[in-house]
Each structure stands twice: as structure tokens, then as C-alpha cells.
Enzyme design. Structure first.
Site, mmCIF file in Angstrom:
data_model
loop_
_atom_site.group_PDB
_atom_site.id
_atom_site.type_symbol
_atom_site.label_atom_id
_atom_site.label_comp_id
_atom_site.label_asym_id
_atom_site.label_seq_id
_atom_site.Cartn_x
_atom_site.Cartn_y
_atom_site.Cartn_z
ATOM 1 N N HIS A 92 14.340 45.093 -65.602
ATOM 2 C CA HIS A 92 14.087 45.916 -64.403
ATOM 3 C C HIS A 92 14.595 47.325 -64.709
ATOM 4 C CE1 HIS A 92 14.823 47.302 -60.254
ATOM 5 N NE2 HIS A 92 14.015 46.343 -59.850
ATOM 6 N N CYS A 136 9.025 47.599 -60.807
ATOM 7 C CA CYS A 136 10.147 48.293 -61.475
ATOM 8 C C CYS A 136 10.342 47.772 -62.893
ATOM 9 C CB CYS A 136 11.442 48.147 -60.695
ATOM 10 S SG CYS A 136 11.367 48.874 -59.071
ATOM 11 N N ASP A 180 22.154 40.856 -65.879
ATOM 12 C CA ASP A 180 21.572 41.239 -64.599
ATOM 13 C C ASP A 180 21.199 39.940 -63.881
ATOM 14 O OD1 ASP A 180 19.867 41.834 -62.545
ATOM 15 O OD2 ASP A 180 18.600 43.206 -63.689
ATOM 16 N N GLN A 186 18.129 38.124 -60.016
ATOM 17 C CA GLN A 186 17.175 37.046 -59.708
ATOM 18 C C GLN A 186 17.742 35.660 -59.988
ATOM 19 O OE1 GLN A 186 14.466 37.428 -58.047
ATOM 20 N NE2 GLN A 186 14.219 39.642 -58.190
ATOM 21 N N LYS A 212 19.034 39.660 -51.847
ATOM 22 C CA LYS A 212 18.062 38.756 -52.464
ATOM 23 C C LYS A 212 18.485 37.301 -52.308
ATOM 24 C CE LYS A 212 16.682 42.130 -55.966
ATOM 25 N NZ LYS A 212 15.301 42.493 -55.645
#
Ligand code: PMP
Length: 416
Positions: free
Chosen positions: A123, A366, A200, A203, A226
Site C-alpha cells: 500500500h 493505493c 503492515d 489487513q 478496519k
């Protein structure tokens, strides 16, 4: 245990609304998820009964608000298997968590000639902060490639990580392809090279059971919005001792120990990185989101998403003229499903399915490096969460069939 979506959906007020005269089918969970009543109530409850600034006060409201805020630090740590709440910093979002590391760690540690290893599936929030850091320090960026199945080329990644590598920063789960990366294996590579590994988790923390100690990473970043929580709250976890090695990110109140005219000393632990009044209300409401996920159990959330993702991939590919990007095996992927409809631009698809009450996303998500790799300007993306049902996939397929009919007609009319 199987998640009882029919019962659980009653907890989400927004899921009973209509869009364009149809029941809302919300399939844009990779962008942000909906909020259960418990989270909305926690926000209201805080403002109605506890509102006060934290840490500084000794009056009852300030003490209660401080305890509630600090309690969420412990819950966030538990959610990702971290041992110490003191290793958790609250930020605004994943993006800010990553920027914090780029500034507070990167500026001090990187020099010209050092290397930062990323992947082509990142991303922008896990690319641009490193580009800025590279511009400030003279460090170089290296990008690991992706194979035809949408998985990281681990041999290439291994060959990119060497003695110049100071940082490896990878997504745990791709927001476009759904690919779940083998973090423990990548952590070994980073460790052998003496490089820091940032993951990261924007998600993954919402969708998978995560254990940062077992993953072996040094830094893990994610966003509350999220995972059923409010916007405006991010989390940064750093391995024990790492925060102490970092310079402050922002200066101001709360992050200091002693301020003198000639200079200041810093607060200990996460407080050094939480300058100013934090997002108290939303952090506290995030606690309710973590409780909600905890009560369901992340293993069951994952199982539910595996089922619905497998169902969706089969239905999309079986419906004709649709190609799903990324791995198809749900053991190695999550519920962000990017797809192409032959000959129809994703934005047109998204507009038509919206007329049927179906919310999906179209665009580059993104992830422009990944779009270039896939040789597409954009994709459609349906992304699932714990409240989605197979009938909603059916509604998507029906709306897509309509889009295909509309554009089929338009094309043949133009041809005549
Ligand atoms: N990384 C990934 C993989 C994401 O999916 C996102 C959100 N789309 C981000 C980072 C950035 O999250 P935020 O906008 O909450 O900072």
C-alpha cells in the site's frame, strides 16, 4: 464455532439501511468496516459519563478516562499476542504508525548506501514514508517481485536482503490480492541480515489471529477503523526495548519528562510518542471493538471469511467474463478479492452495482506499483468481513450480470 451472521448482523445498525431502494450489501471492508452498536454506544457513553483529559488530572473523571484509555492499550496488545502493553503506541492510523517509525527510527539509523527492502504489493502508506526517508538519508529502495499467482517471490526477496539492508517492510495481507505473506520466514531473512522487520498489519489484524511474538517481526502497525473500531485510531507495536531506542516523533505536552529552557527529556514508553491530547474517545470505543472480536474469536472470524471468500471466488469466476487476481486458495489468502470484468472499466462496474445497493471499490487501491505489475489501471474489489453472507455474494453476481448486459448492449450499439 460457526459465526451466526443472522444474529450478529443485528448488532450493526447500518446493515439494515437501504441504498438505492435495495438492502445495502456492504463489500468494501478492506477500506473500512462497519461498527457494531457496542462501539457506537461506547463513544456516547464516554462523552456522556467520563469525558475528561487523561493522565494530567487527579479528579475522578480524569482517573476513569485514563484507566479506560490505558485499558485499551492492554487489549490491543492482547489482540496481537504482544507481551507488554507498554510496547503499544496509539497513533491516528496505520499510515501514521509507519511514518512514526520512518522518522523516529529511520532518521537516526539510516545512512547513504543503506537499503530498505519493500515489495511490489505494498500500500502507498508502506512505500511513500520510505521514499521520503530515502530522500532524507540517501538510502536506496529495493522492491521484491510477485509471481504469476500473486504471491511474493521469496527467492528474490531473499536475494535482495543483504548486509546493506537496514529495514524490511512488508504487508502481512495484501489489500488488493488478499495474499497472506509468510512473515515468520521473512523475519528469519531479516534477522540473519540484522535488519529491522516492519509488518503492515492493516489487513491482517482485523481478519486473522495474529501473534507478533510468533511472527518474529520487530514492528507491527494497524488501524482500528478496519476492525469494527472508529476512525482516527492507529496502533504501533514495537518489540520490547525498541521504542526506547527511538527518537521522539512529535514534540509537545505529554511526551516529556522534564522541560528546561535549554532542552527537555522524554517520557518513558509509549507516552514519548503520544504528544498532545490523544484521541481518547475513539481509543476507548476501539476497546469495545476489540472486545467484540475477542468474544467471537479471531479463529472463527478467519474460518468464516475463508468460507465466504472461497464461495465468492468460485461464483465470480464461474459467472463468465470475470477474472479474479491473486491466489485462489483461501489457505494463503484473505477476503479482499480483486477482479476484472472483460471489457468494462472498474469505475463503470462500481457505479452500476451501486444502483443495486452493492458497495464495492474500484480504483488502484493505493497500490499503484501493484497495478503496474498487473498491467491494469484499476481493479474492482469486493472485500468481506464477519457479517457478510453468501446471499450478498449472490447479490453482487446478479448486479455484475446486469452490468455485463448493459455494457454488452452499449458495445453492440456502438458497433452498429
Ligand atoms: N496498509 C494496508 C495494507 C491497507 O489496506 C491500508 C488501508 N487501505 C493501509 C495500509 C492504510 O491504512 P490507514 O488509511 O488506516 O492508514
Amino acid at each position: 464455532m460457526t459465526i451466526d451472521t443472522a444474529r450478529l448482523r443485528e448488532d450493526f445498525p447500518i446493515l439494515s439501511r437501504e441504498v438505492n431502494g435495495r438492502a445495502l450489501v456492504y463489500l468494501d471492508n478492506a477500506a473500512t468496516t462497519q461498527k457494531p452498536r457496542a462501539v457506537i454506544d461506547a463513544l456516547t457513553h464516554y462523552y456522556e459519563t467520563q469525558n475528561a483529559n487523561i493522565h494530567r488530572g487527579i479528579h475522578t473523571l480524569a482517573v476513569e478516562a485514563t484507566e479506560a484509555y490505558e485499558g485499551v492499550r492492554a487489549k490491543a496488545a492482547r489482540h496481537i499476542g504482544a507481551r507488554n502493553a507498554e510496547d503499544i503506541v496509539f497513533t491516528r492510523n496505520t499510515t501514521e504508525s509507519i511514518n512514526l517509525v520512518a522518522r523516529a527510527w529511520g532518521d537516526a539509523k539510516l545512512r547513504e548506501g543503506d537499503e530498505i527492502v519493500l515489495t511490489l504489493m505494498e500500500h502507498h502508506s508502506n512505500i511513500v514514508p520510505w521514499q521520503l526517508l530515502a530522500a532524507r538519508t540517501g538510502a536506496q529502495l529495493r522492491y521484491a517481485d510477485i509471481d504469476a499467482a500473486g504471491q511474493l517471490d521469496l527467492d528474490e526477496l531473499r536475494s535482495l536482503i543483504g548486509e546493506r539492508t537496514k529495514l524490511v517492510s512488508v504487508t502481512h495481507m495484501s489489500n488488493v490480492l488478499g495474499t497472506i505473506n509468510p512473515i515468520a520466514e521473512i523475519a528469519e531473512m531479516a534477522r540473519e541480515a540484522g535488519a529491522l522487520l516492519l509488518v503492515d498489519g492493516a489487513q491482517s489484524a482485523p481478519h486473522l489471529p495474529v501473534d507478533v511474538e510468533a511472527l518474529g517481526c520487530d514492528v507491527f502497525a494497524f488501524s482500528a477503523h478496519k476492525m469494527l473500531g472508529p476512525t482516527g485510531v492507529g496502533v504501533l507495536w514495537a518489540r520490547a526495548g525498541l521504542l526506547a531506542e527511538m527518537e521522539p516523533f512529535l514534540g509537545g505536552g505529554e511526551m516529556i519528562s522534564i522541560v528546561k529552557p535549554e532542552g527537555s527529556t522524554w517520557a518513558e514508553g509509549p507516552h514519548k510518542f503520544e504528544a498532545g491530547t490523544p484521541n481518547i474517545a475513539d481509543v476507548i470505543a476501539f476497546g469495545a471493538a476489540l472486545d467484540y472480536l475477542d468474544a467471537l474469536g479471531m479463529a472463527d472470524v478467519r474460518e468464516h471469511e475463508k468460507r465466504i471468500t472461497a464461495y465468492a471466488i468460485e461464483a465470480l469466476e464461474g459467472s463468465g467474463g470475470i477474472t479474479v487476481h491473486g491466489p485462489h486458495d483461501v489457505e494463503v489468502r484473505g477476503g479482499a478479492v480483486s477482479f476484472e470484468v472483460d471489457g468494462v472499466h472498474p469505475h463503470d462496474i462500481s457505479t452500476i452495482v451501486d444502483a443495486y445497493g452493492v458497495a464495492i471499490r474500484a480504483g488502484h487501491h493505493c497500490a499503484q506499483l501493484l497495478m503496474r505489475h498487473l498491467s491494469v489501471p484499476a481493479t474492482n474489489r469486493a472485500s468481506f468481513y464477519l457479517y457478510n453472507e453468501e446471499r450478498e455474494v449472490d447479490a453482487l453476481i446478479e448486479a455484475l450480470d446486469e452490468a455485463k448486459r448493459v455494457f454488452g448492449r452499449v458495445e453492440s450499439r456502438t458497433a452498429v
